[in-house]
Design an enzyme around this catalytic site. Structure first.
Site, short mmCIF file in Angstrom:
data_model
loop_
_atom_site.label_atom_id
_atom_site.label_comp_id
_atom_site.label_asym_id
_atom_site.label_seq_id
_atom_site.Cartn_x
_atom_site.Cartn_y
_atom_site.Cartn_z
N CYS A 90 0.81 -1.23 0.00
CA CYS A 90 0.00 0.00 0.00
C CYS A 90 0.84 1.27 0.00
CB CYS A 90 -0.95 0.01 1.20
SG CYS A 90 -2.13 -1.35 1.19
N GLN A 156 -4.35 -8.85 5.99
CA GLN A 156 -4.54 -7.51 6.52
C GLN A 156 -5.86 -7.41 7.29
OE1 GLN A 156 -3.57 -4.19 4.03
NE2 GLN A 156 -2.11 -5.35 2.81
N ARG A 219 -20.05 8.62 0.35
CA ARG A 219 -21.48 8.41 0.55
C ARG A 219 -22.07 9.72 1.06
NH1 ARG A 219 -19.43 4.06 -1.06
NH2 ARG A 219 -20.24 1.99 -0.53
N SER A 245 -11.16 0.59 4.04
CA SER A 245 -10.95 1.39 2.84
C SER A 245 -11.70 0.79 1.66
CB SER A 245 -9.45 1.46 2.51
OG SER A 245 -8.90 0.16 2.37
N HIS A 346 -9.03 3.68 -1.65
CA HIS A 346 -7.60 3.36 -1.47
C HIS A 346 -7.12 2.63 -2.71
CE1 HIS A 346 -3.88 1.88 -0.02
NE2 HIS A 346 -4.29 0.91 0.77
N CYS A 376 0.25 2.11 6.52
CA CYS A 376 0.50 0.71 6.86
C CYS A 376 0.64 -0.08 5.57
CB CYS A 376 -0.61 0.14 7.74
SG CYS A 376 -2.26 0.20 7.00
N GLY A 378 1.58 -4.15 3.69
CA GLY A 378 1.65 -5.59 3.84
C GLY A 378 3.04 -6.04 4.28
#
Length: 390
Positions: A90, A156, A219, A245, A346, A376, A378
């Site tokens: 990420c 994750q 939203r 995400s 994301h 953060c 992986g």
């Protein structure tokens, strides 16, 4: 040591899975951000020494060196522009920023584009791993890894649940955080806070050609009750899709240059790279590493958390930025002030430079000095980048 500056950073508006950007090839999606960055900064394209492109799922349409393909598909960059594609999960395009800055600070290059792309619609997450398993071509977990981590499958989702439990966050806490992310993103969109950073992307719609300029994941009718009613990701857990995400399509890019390039090319910077940090820790809980990476980054920078005006902490799952706030004792009013990935999406490999675009613009809009970005990643890795607005 030479200083690295960010001249500008741009991003596309996020597209929902199967949404408005689903018809755009990821190579062309990446090229859109590259072209917009070159045009907005006014840099001579021939002066760009390299393009560092983050991309996580390097398979299918994102295979065969997607960074180089994006350069070749671009309208502005000559084919003599080199490019490389990197994967730090990420944090891929945040690492692209750090690699670009390191190249400039070393004196080996003067102008580098850090960028990222991910079409999670067209190249679903995990495609590069599951293809091999389906074809009987082996598994990414080697015998050596199995010996050290017997029976452990990197997840994750599990890591995010572990963090929620470890730090004592209830489902209601997580739901409220997610609701706030949407509310902040709505305010930012309606006030025009994203206007400077968003690159219009031309798309085909049933009504004809249109420009995609609004993050599709927000939203606008979000309610706390609606978020609370979303099914949990696992039985007995606390997280749901609404507190995680959003799968997202998008691209982003930032121009990193030396002081020499600023003077020679007449460029005006928007930020100075202050501190670059990357650390690694527990690969099982995995997503907690931004907490400890931030401690190290602040110590190296000679700063305290109170010195930082704004923080962008990627909302991979609500439990991650919440744990970061608790650990650092940071001011929640300075966190993800324009919403985060729960509302905005994301796009994996594009999120690093995407967050940097938002951070720099928010710093200037609010008259802030220092901004901190962390992600953060992986495998239990985390990047922290501290910038100073100029």
């Amino acid at each position: 040591m030479p200083t690295a500056y960010i001249v500008d950073a741009v991003r596309t508006a996020g597209g929902r899975r199967g949404g408005r950007l689903a018809g755009v090839h990821p190579v062309d999606l990446a090229a859109a951000s590259l072209d917009a960055l070159v045009e907005r900064t006014g840099i001579d394209p021939a002066r760009i020494d390299d393009v560092v492109m983050g991309c996580v799922t390097q398979a299918g349409e994102q295979a065969m060196q997607v960074g180089r393909n994006a350069v070749l598909a671009s309208r502005t960059l000559p084919q003599s522009t080199p490019a490389v594609t990197i994967d730090r999960q990420c944090g891929s395009s945040q690492q692209a920023i750090q690699f670009a800055a390191q190249a400039v600070m070393s004196g080996t290059q003067d102008a580098v584009i850090a960028a990222g792309v991910e079409s999670m619609t067209r190249v679903p997450m995990g495609t590069n791993a599951t293809f091999h398993m389906k074809e009987g071509m082996g598994h990414y977990k080697s015998p050596g890894l199995e010996e050290k981590f017997p029976g452990v499958m990197w997840s994750q989702f599990s890591g995010a649940e572990m963090i929620a439990q470890k730090h004592g966050f209830s489902k209601d806490d997580l739901d409220r955080f997610a609701f706030d992310s949407h509310r902040k993103a709505i305010r930012a969109t309606e006030s025009g806070a994203f206007a400077r950073e968003i690159v219009p992307v031309t798309i085909d719609t049933p009504e004809g050609e249109a420009q995609h300029t609004v993050d599709e994941g927000i939203r606008f009718d979000a309610t706390l009750e609606g978020i609370a009613g979303v099914k949990l990701l696992q039985d007995g857990g606390r997280l749901s899709a609404a507190t995680s995400s959003q799968i997202c399509d998008g691209s982003s890019a930032a121009l990193i240059v030396s002081e020499t390039a600023l003077k020679e090319l007449g460029l005006t910077p928007r930020a100075r790279i202050h501190t670059l940090t990357v650390t690694a820790g527990d690969p099982v809980i995995m997503l907690e590493e931004p907490l400890f990476a931030t401690d190290k980054a602040l110590a190296r920078a000679g700063l305290k958390i109170g010195d930082i005006d704004l923080y962008e902490v990627n909302e991979a799952f609500a439990s991650v930025p919440m744990a970061w706030l608790k650990h650092t004792d940071a001011d929640p009013d300075r966190l993800n002030v324009n919403g985060g990935a729960i509302a905005l999406g994301h796009p994996l490999g594009a999120s690093g430079t995407k967050l940097m675009a938002t951070l720099i613009n928010a710093l200037h809009a609010r008259g802030g000095r220092y901004g901190l970005q962390t992600m953060c990643e992986g495998g239990g890795v985390a990047n922290v980048t501290i910038v100073e607005a100029v």
